[in-house]
Scaffold this motif. Structure first.
Motif, PDB file in Angstrom:
ATOM      1  N   THR A 179       0.819  -1.212   0.000  1.00  0.00           N
ATOM      2  CA  THR A 179       0.000   0.000   0.000  1.00  0.00           C
ATOM      3  C   THR A 179       0.853   1.261   0.000  1.00  0.00           C
ATOM      4  O   THR A 179       0.317   2.367  -0.108  1.00  0.00           O
ATOM      5  N   GLY A 180       2.161   1.089   0.138  1.00  0.00           N
ATOM      6  CA  GLY A 180       3.068   2.230   0.244  1.00  0.00           C
ATOM      7  C   GLY A 180       3.286   2.694   1.665  1.00  0.00           C
ATOM      8  O   GLY A 180       4.004   3.668   1.904  1.00  0.00           O
ATOM      9  N   SER A 181       2.680   2.006   2.626  1.00  0.00           N
ATOM     10  CA  SER A 181       2.818   2.385   4.032  1.00  0.00           C
ATOM     11  C   SER A 181       4.159   1.898   4.582  1.00  0.00           C
ATOM     12  O   SER A 181       4.542   0.736   4.355  1.00  0.00           O
ATOM     13  N   PRO A 182       4.885   2.727   5.320  1.00  0.00           N
ATOM     14  CA  PRO A 182       6.189   2.307   5.851  1.00  0.00           C
ATOM     15  C   PRO A 182       6.066   1.157   6.848  1.00  0.00           C
ATOM     16  O   PRO A 182       5.122   1.079   7.637  1.00  0.00           O
ATOM     17  N   VAL A 183       7.024   0.272   6.813  1.00  0.00           N
ATOM     18  CA  VAL A 183       7.239  -0.739   7.832  1.00  0.00           C
ATOM     19  C   VAL A 183       8.466  -0.361   8.653  1.00  0.00           C
ATOM     20  O   VAL A 183       8.491  -0.530   9.868  1.00  0.00           O
TER      21      VAL A 183
ATOM     22  N   THR B 263      15.390  -3.497  18.324  1.00  0.00           N
ATOM     23  CA  THR B 263      15.832  -3.499  19.714  1.00  0.00           C
ATOM     24  C   THR B 263      15.101  -2.437  20.528  1.00  0.00           C
ATOM     25  O   THR B 263      14.975  -2.562  21.750  1.00  0.00           O
ATOM     26  N   GLU B 264      14.627  -1.376  19.871  1.00  0.00           N
ATOM     27  CA  GLU B 264      13.878  -0.343  20.580  1.00  0.00           C
ATOM     28  C   GLU B 264      12.422  -0.794  20.749  1.00  0.00           C
ATOM     29  O   GLU B 264      11.905  -1.569  19.935  1.00  0.00           O
ATOM     30  N   PRO B 265      11.725  -0.355  21.800  1.00  0.00           N
ATOM     31  CA  PRO B 265      10.346  -0.800  22.048  1.00  0.00           C
ATOM     32  C   PRO B 265       9.352  -0.066  21.155  1.00  0.00           C
ATOM     33  O   PRO B 265       9.693   0.912  20.483  1.00  0.00           O
ATOM     34  N   PRO B 266       8.105  -0.529  21.141  1.00  0.00           N
ATOM     35  CA  PRO B 266       7.058   0.201  20.424  1.00  0.00           C
ATOM     36  C   PRO B 266       6.901   1.627  20.953  1.00  0.00           C
ATOM     37  O   PRO B 266       7.278   1.942  22.092  1.00  0.00           O
TER      38      PRO B 266
ATOM     39  N   ASN C 109       8.608   0.915  14.697  1.00  0.00           N
ATOM     40  CA  ASN C 109       9.392   1.103  13.486  1.00  0.00           C
ATOM     41  C   ASN C 109      10.290  -0.094  13.220  1.00  0.00           C
ATOM     42  O   ASN C 109      11.216  -0.374  13.983  1.00  0.00           O
ATOM     43  N   GLY C 110      10.025  -0.799  12.124  1.00  0.00           N
ATOM     44  CA  GLY C 110      10.849  -1.923  11.715  1.00  0.00           C
ATOM     45  C   GLY C 110      10.350  -3.286  12.118  1.00  0.00           C
ATOM     46  O   GLY C 110      10.896  -4.299  11.668  1.00  0.00           O
ATOM     47  N   ALA C 111       9.326  -3.372  12.955  1.00  0.00           N
ATOM     48  CA  ALA C 111       8.788  -4.670  13.383  1.00  0.00           C
ATOM     49  C   ALA C 111       7.942  -5.255  12.254  1.00  0.00           C
ATOM     50  O   ALA C 111       6.898  -4.703  11.902  1.00  0.00           O
ATOM     51  N   THR C 112       8.379  -6.359  11.696  1.00  0.00           N
ATOM     52  CA  THR C 112       7.717  -6.920  10.520  1.00  0.00           C
ATOM     53  C   THR C 112       6.636  -7.942  10.843  1.00  0.00           C
ATOM     54  O   THR C 112       5.864  -8.310   9.964  1.00  0.00           O
TER      55      THR C 112
END
Length: 497
Positions: A94-98, A410-413, A431-434
């Motif tokens: 959708t173009g939304s960042p992961v 490694t950083e939390p939500p 940010n980055g959690a797949t």
């Protein structure tokens, strides 16, 4: 092949007549492939997130989503932004960042992000550094693990170019550097020539295992780029490197229209595909020009983005009206090469700078259209089924790849919680959690007494959750598809609306 313990990356400076600033800037735009926006074009409003106001990635518009695409997400390195940040960017269809890692600025670019393998594990790699307006870079390669931690950097001498990054099964990396010289073997010249230097470097120790010079193996007479009196002659322009099944090095020379196979031990040119001295006979339809992103496929075929026009100085006319994503089948026995696939956009898009062509395991192809800022997917029959672009007309990416990437940061939500008339509204992201499938919102009267008050399916980079009541504190949990807790945000005080 020169075996050296170290490499001096400083560019030799050659005294010559200096062009005017206007001429130099014009050349820089041509060679860099930076699109010049129309004077009336209004920039798109940047996308912003309440839970992560520090992240401002470029927006993406999806123009076509006609059929299921291949598995995986899309890895980009946007540049030429206005108000948005630049850096490696992983998005969904959708173009939304992961995941977005803002790095660099107008003077320090980030380019050529890929997923490769290092020590038998998937890693992210990208280049960042200074872009030389004549068409190459001086910087470093960063390697990051599945927690987005930097585990290695290559080229701390700032001598690594942006174009070619290849981690080998031996845990070394092959990179290219550009340097200017007047020392051309067999010739007397006062005009500066750009030499390409390949290095194979042990990632763990930083030791240089091999150095290869283009001028020692590829004569300048193979070039299709005319020399001139204003800028150094970039006669070869190595812009991709790979390994074939025998472990030989495969190199793309954009300005010679040639794919070279090099003996990894001696550096000797074993074969040429395309160009003035091709060892393979190509039918007219298979002849390529100004190519990018050459890759060796598992069956030995060669894929590439065939630009068919060059962002060059002096200017060169297009050899075909449209750029193509092609696959060639070289037959070593008959010394012929046939084209097995050729893909172009329905509107016949052409680009003289950048571009990539990725053949996917299911037969699909994922293609980036270079400085046009578009990227597309074609099914196994060659039908375009997906087409997207950066919303801002100035933004583009050096390559675009569909990647199978799984990561837990490694950083939390992150969380922002506000008190509203209906209760608590929370904005959650990680940010980055797949692997996040759902979110839980926990609320309570103090930091130590929280209970689940709401849950919702993940919805893009930032998910909004609401819960009734006048709780003073909140946190969010990220859940996997099976309901396992992947991570929990710090407890935060609910802000006044």
């Amino acid at each position: 092949m020169t075996m050296l313990p170290e490499f001096v990356s400083n560019v030799t400076r050659v005294q010559s007549k200096r062009p005017s600033r206007i001429v130099f800037l014009a050349i820089a735009f041509v060679l860099s492939g930076i699109p010049v926006p129309a004077a009336t074009a209004a920039p798109a409003a940047p996308v912003r997130y309440l839970s992560r106001p520090d992240l401002v990635p470029p927006a993406i518009t999806v123009d076509l989503a006609a059929a299921p695409t291949s598995p995986g997400r899309i890895l980009l390195t946007p540049k030429d932004t206005a108000d948005e940040q630049i850096g490696p960017l992983l998005v969904d269809d959708t173009g939304s960042p992961v995941w977005f890692a803002p790095r660099g600025d107008k003077l320090r670019l980030v380019m050529n992000a890929q997923v490769q393998t290092y020590r038998d594990r998937p890693v992210l790699v990208w280049w960042e550094g200074a872009f030389v307006p004549l068409g190459w870079g001086q910087g470093t390669v960063t390697i990051a693990d599945q927690g987005y931690r930097t585990i290695a950097q290559v080229g701390l001498d700032r001598g690594v170019d942006l174009h070619a990054i290849r981690i080998t099964p031996q845990n070394t990396i092959i990179v290219v550097s550009y340097r200017t010289t007047t020392a051309v073997p067999g010739q007397v010249t006062l005009r500066p020539v750009v030499e390409n230097v390949l290095r194979e470097i042990d990632i763990g120790t930083g030791r240089v295992l091999m150095t290869w010079s283009s001028l020692e193996h590829i004569p300048v007479s193979e070039s299709y780029l005319r020399s001139n009196d204003i800028v150094a002659w970039d006669y070869l322009h190595v812009n991709a490197v790979d390994l074939d099944q025998a472990g030989n090095i495969v190199v793309s020379g954009r300005n010679t229209h040639t794919v070279y196979t090099l003996d990894r031990g001696t550096g000797r040119v074993l074969s040429r595909l395309g160009g003035k001295r091709s060892d393979y006979t190509l039918p007219p339809a298979a002849v390529f020009a100004w190519q990018h992103n050459v890759r060796v496929l598992p069956n030995g075929d060669i894929s590439m983005f065939d630009n068919e026009q060059g962002a060059t100085f002096p200017p060169t006319p297009p050899t075909r009206p449209a750029s193509r994503a092609i696959v060639l089948h070289p037959d070593a026995a008959t010394r012929t090469a046939t084209m097995t696939r050729s893909l172009s956009t329905p509107d016949g898009l052409g680009t003289g700078a950048q571009g990539s062509n990725q053949t996917l395991p299911d037969g699909h192809a994922f293609v980036s259209w270079g400085d046009r800022g578009r990227f597309s997917e074609f099914d196994a029959d060659g039908t375009m089924i997906y087409d997207a672009r950066f919303t801002s007309p100035t933004v583009d990416t050096y390559v675009a790849n569909r990647v199978d990437w799984h990561a837990t940061p490694t950083e939390p939500p992150a969380l922002l919680a506000r008190r509203t008339s209906g209760g608590v509204t929370a904005y959650a992201s990680w940010n980055g959690a797949t692997e996040v499938s759902r979110w839980q919102l926990l609320t309570g009267p103090d930091r130590t007494h929280l209970a689940v008050a709401a849950d919702a399916a993940r919805s893009g980079f930032e998910t909004v959750l609401t819960a009734p009541g006048d709780a003073g504190y909140a946190a969010v949990r990220a859940l996997s598809a099976t309901g396992a807790v992947l991570g929990t945000s710090p407890v935060t005080q609910v802000r006044a609306g």
